[in-house]
Enzyme design. Structure first.
Site, PDB file in Angstrom:
ATOM      1  CE  LYS A  20      10.333  -3.681   1.688  1.00 36.04           C
ATOM      2  NZ  LYS A  20       8.954  -4.308   2.035  1.00 36.04           N
ATOM      3  N   PRO A 105       5.807   4.855  -3.609  1.00 36.34           N
ATOM      4  CG  PRO A 105       4.353   2.679  -3.973  1.00 36.34           C
ATOM      5  CD  PRO A 105       5.600   3.280  -4.325  1.00 36.34           C
ATOM      6  N   GLY A 108       3.504   2.237   1.282  1.00 39.94           N
ATOM      7  CA  GLY A 108       3.100   1.159   0.393  1.00 39.94           C
ATOM      8  C   GLY A 108       3.630  -0.087   0.460  1.00 39.94           C
ATOM      9  CG  MET A 110       6.517  -1.049  -2.610  1.00 37.99           C
ATOM     10  SD  MET A 110       6.357  -0.728  -4.604  1.00 37.99           S
ATOM     11  CE  MET A 110       7.860  -1.383  -5.237  1.00 37.99           C
ATOM     12  N   GLY A 113      10.292   5.292   2.804  1.00 36.32           N
ATOM     13  CA  GLY A 113      11.086   6.292   3.670  1.00 36.32           C
ATOM     14  C   GLY A 113      12.458   5.552   4.051  1.00 36.32           C
ATOM     15  CB  ALA A 115      14.151   4.372  -0.669  1.00 38.81           C
ATOM     16  CG  ASP A 147      12.544  -2.833   4.828  1.00 39.71           C
ATOM     17  OD1 ASP A 147      12.861  -3.699   5.400  1.00 39.71           O
ATOM     18  OD2 ASP A 147      11.496  -2.434   4.676  1.00 39.71           O
TER      19      ASP A 147
HETATM   20  C1  LIG Z   1       7.286  -5.061   6.622  1.00 42.22           C
HETATM   21  C2  LIG Z   1       8.720  -4.732   6.163  1.00 42.22           C
HETATM   22  C3  LIG Z   1       9.364  -5.969   5.173  1.00 42.22           C
HETATM   23  O1  LIG Z   1      10.304  -5.680   4.598  1.00 42.22           O
HETATM   24  O2  LIG Z   1       8.938  -3.686   5.116  1.00 42.22           O
HETATM   25  P1  LIG Z   1       7.530  -2.695   4.684  1.00 42.22           P
HETATM   26  O3  LIG Z   1       6.635  -3.514   3.731  1.00 42.22           O
HETATM   27  O4  LIG Z   1       7.066  -1.965   5.563  1.00 42.22           O
HETATM   28  O5  LIG Z   1       8.382  -1.619   3.877  1.00 42.22           O
HETATM   29  C4  LIG Z   1       9.702  -4.408   7.204  1.00 42.22           C
HETATM   30  O6  LIG Z   1       9.917  -5.489   8.028  1.00 42.22           O
HETATM   31  C5  LIG Z   1       9.387  -2.893   7.928  1.00 42.22           C
HETATM   32  O7  LIG Z   1      10.573  -2.459   8.184  1.00 42.22           O
HETATM   33  P2  LIG Z   1      10.723  -0.864   8.523  1.00 42.22           P
HETATM   34  O8  LIG Z   1       9.666  -0.156   8.084  1.00 42.22           O
HETATM   35  O9  LIG Z   1      12.009  -0.495   8.368  1.00 42.22           O
HETATM   36  O10 LIG Z   1      10.295  -0.988  10.182  1.00 42.22           O
HETATM   37  P3  LIG Z   1      10.783  -0.335  11.423  1.00 42.22           P
HETATM   38  O11 LIG Z   1      10.850   1.311  11.177  1.00 42.22           O
HETATM   39  O12 LIG Z   1      12.147  -1.039  11.780  1.00 42.22           O
HETATM   40  O13 LIG Z   1       9.653  -0.725  12.349  1.00 42.22           O
HETATM   41  C6  LIG Z   1       8.653  -0.328  12.213  1.00 42.22           C
HETATM   42  C7  LIG Z   1       7.687  -1.269  13.263  1.00 42.22           C
HETATM   43  O14 LIG Z   1       7.183  -2.335  12.287  1.00 42.22           O
HETATM   44  C8  LIG Z   1       7.276  -3.583  13.007  1.00 42.22           C
HETATM   45  N1  LIG Z   1       8.227  -4.551  12.804  1.00 42.22           N
HETATM   46  C9  LIG Z   1       9.271  -4.286  11.937  1.00 42.22           C
HETATM   47  C10 LIG Z   1      10.438  -4.972  11.587  1.00 42.22           C
HETATM   48  C11 LIG Z   1      10.364  -6.336  12.176  1.00 42.22           C
HETATM   49  N2  LIG Z   1      11.240  -7.138  11.934  1.00 42.22           N
HETATM   50  N3  LIG Z   1       9.398  -6.633  12.883  1.00 42.22           N
HETATM   51  C12 LIG Z   1       8.401  -5.603  13.437  1.00 42.22           C
HETATM   52  O15 LIG Z   1       7.387  -5.901  14.321  1.00 42.22           O
HETATM   53  C13 LIG Z   1       7.615  -2.932  14.557  1.00 42.22           C
HETATM   54  O16 LIG Z   1       6.105  -2.854  15.194  1.00 42.22           O
HETATM   55  C14 LIG Z   1       8.193  -1.570  14.549  1.00 42.22           C
HETATM   56  O17 LIG Z   1       7.935  -0.808  15.493  1.00 42.22           O
HETATM   57  N1  LIG Z   2      11.237  10.213   3.764  1.00 37.71           N
HETATM   58  C1  LIG Z   2      10.025   9.637   3.898  1.00 37.71           C
HETATM   59  N2  LIG Z   2       9.288   9.228   2.715  1.00 37.71           N
HETATM   60  C2  LIG Z   2       8.082   8.475   3.137  1.00 37.71           C
HETATM   61  N3  LIG Z   2       7.441   8.484   4.484  1.00 37.71           N
HETATM   62  C3  LIG Z   2       8.163   8.859   5.459  1.00 37.71           C
HETATM   63  C4  LIG Z   2       9.266   9.389   5.329  1.00 37.71           C
HETATM   64  N4  LIG Z   2       9.718   9.906   6.239  1.00 37.71           N
HETATM   65  C5  LIG Z   2       8.842   9.462   7.356  1.00 37.71           C
HETATM   66  N5  LIG Z   2       8.013   9.009   6.598  1.00 37.71           N
HETATM   67  C6  LIG Z   2       6.598   8.167   7.283  1.00 37.71           C
HETATM   68  O1  LIG Z   2       6.745   6.842   7.275  1.00 37.71           O
HETATM   69  C7  LIG Z   2       5.692   6.120   7.035  1.00 37.71           C
HETATM   70  C8  LIG Z   2       5.781   4.738   6.239  1.00 37.71           C
HETATM   71  O2  LIG Z   2       6.341   5.127   5.004  1.00 37.71           O
HETATM   72  P1  LIG Z   2       7.063   4.170   3.947  1.00 37.71           P
HETATM   73  O3  LIG Z   2       8.423   4.219   4.286  1.00 37.71           O
HETATM   74  O4  LIG Z   2       6.546   4.994   2.484  1.00 37.71           O
HETATM   75  O5  LIG Z   2       6.213   2.962   3.710  1.00 37.71           O
HETATM   76  P2  LIG Z   2       6.378   1.251   3.972  1.00 37.71           P
HETATM   77  O6  LIG Z   2       7.165   1.364   5.582  1.00 37.71           O
HETATM   78  O7  LIG Z   2       4.914   0.792   4.012  1.00 37.71           O
HETATM   79  O8  LIG Z   2       7.341   1.034   3.134  1.00 37.71           O
HETATM   80  C9  LIG Z   2       4.929   6.976   6.636  1.00 37.71           C
HETATM   81  O9  LIG Z   2       3.501   7.342   7.399  1.00 37.71           O
HETATM   82  C10 LIG Z   2       5.501   8.388   6.441  1.00 37.71           C
HETATM   83  O10 LIG Z   2       4.528   9.307   6.531  1.00 37.71           O
END
Ligand SMILES: C[C@@](CO)(OP(=O)(O)O)[C@H](O)COP(=O)(O)OP(=O)(O)OC[C@H]1O[C@@H](n2ccc(N)nc2=O)[C@H](O)[C@@H]1O
Ligand SMILES: Nc1ncnc2c1ncn2[C@@H]1O[C@H](COP(=O)(O)OP(=O)(O)O)[C@@H](O)[C@H]1O
Length: 316
Positions: A20, A105, A108, A110, A113, A115, A147
């Protein structure tokens, strides 16, 4: 002629789960539980992971492909946690061999994890022939990560709460993206923390909370029109200044994509992947070629959106 009754047993199921990009990511202040309220528009992209689950005598995880070395291949893997959660719901043992083929990635921005977790949920629900609704699956997904529900849903959606509450958004046609993958990942909690720090350091001249969490109506109208030139100027990410603060070289990457002919560029979610919206497919191919030559990214990919949500690809 003798008759035998054939009962077909499925031994393995493969699901495909999308990545995403957040076209709009408005972040409210830090909540007491450590999360932040969001108003975000997600778009699922064609860049995907494939997750195969097979009957086994114990839980195991193998990971291949993009960034596999930095993904845990044990019970802490998000796909393994998804399997345990679904097994708990179904009141059965979570003995399953999970194989993840990564293209998204790692770390990254996106949702790779997420997914993988969504892929494990969909594949296992099929393997175990569970009578579980999409809503129940989404509830389990939300407990695994903010996510994960969107990875199930796919397409284009408005996310609120911590990003797990979704409403479908109408998006016409196909949008063409170029993705610049960074050499180092960024930790999502570290990027949210950096945003809080930046906001604290300039408190007094920030927008009020209502503004952070405004509804991105203009963007949703532009998506419904299907015109990338209308969408491009409306891309917005509150986490971008924090990601740039932690990885300042991303500024150069963003500039290089626009110089190469993209309509606009944005850090994807918490980064560090930079996503460039292009006018059409040919423009995306040209931008990707030029960005590859500019040496501002570890790798460059093209992708299109919206892509469908996590779905079963095949069974054996
Ligand atoms: C930033 C976003 C944007 O879509 O995605 P990524 O860029 O990481 O993929 C998301 O909010 C990431 O979602 P996700 O990666 O599922 O986060 P979670 O496992 O629920 O939370 C990991 C940590 O991110 C922070 N977190 C996450 C979601 C949110 N609404 N507020 C937060 O502050 C918190 O510190 C939490 O402990
Ligand atoms: N199945 C998985 N694929 C990717 N990362 C994972 C997975 N399970 C746990 N992780 C951990 O979760 C963290 C976030 O990875 P990822 O979901 O790829 O990134 P983002 O939250 O930036 O979208 C990484 O540090 C990774 O080691």
């Amino acid at each position: 002629m003798s008759r035998t009754s054939l009962s077909v047993v499925t031994d393995s199921v493969t699901a495909r789960a999308p990545s995403k990009v957040n076209l709009h990511l408005g972040v409210g202040p830090r909540r007491d539980d450590g999360y932040h309220d969001l108003v975000t528009v997600f778009q699922a992209l064609s860049l995907h992971d494939d997750i195969r689950v097979a009957r086994a005598h114990e839980l195991s995880v193998t990971v291949r492909g993009e960034g596999a070395g930095s993904v845990p291949a044990d019970a802490s893997n998000l796909a393994a946690r998804a399997a345990q959660a679904l097994a708990g719901w179904a009141d059965r043992a979570g003995h399953v061999a999970i194989q993840i083929e990564k293209t998204i990635p790692v770390a990254g921005g996106m949702a790779g994890g997420s997914a993988d977790a969504a892929g494990a949920l969909v594949a296992l629900a099929h393997l175990w022939k569970l009578d579980i609704s999409r809503d129940e699956l989404a509830e389990i997904a939300a407990d695994l990560g903010s996510d994960v529900p969107f990875a199930l849903h796919g397409n284009t959606a408005l996310g609120t709460g911590r990003g797990e509450q979704l409403m479908h958004v109408l998006s016409r046609g196909e949008f063409h993206w170029v993705l610049a993958l960074a050499r180092e990942g960024l930790s999502t909690p570290a990027v949210y923390k950096e945003l809080d720090r930046l906001r604290d350091s300039r408190s007094g001249d920030v927008d009020d909370d209502g503004d952070f969490l405004r509804s991105p109506d203009d963007l949703m109208q532009a998506l419904a029109s299907g015109d990338p030139r209308a969408v491009a100027p409306l891309l917005h990410n509150d986490l971008q200044p924090a990601a740039l603060s932690l990885q300042p070289t991303l500024r150069r990457t963003l500039r290089a994509g626009v110089d190469a002919g993209a309509l606009n560029g944005i850090v994807s979610g918490s980064g560090p992947t930079c996503a460039f919206l292009c006018a059409d497919e040919q423009s995306a191919v040209n931008v990707a070629a030029e960005l590859s030559g500019a040496g501002v990214a570890r790798a460059v990919r093209t992708a299109s959106g919206p892509a469908p949500g996590t779905r079963v690809l095949g069974t054996n």
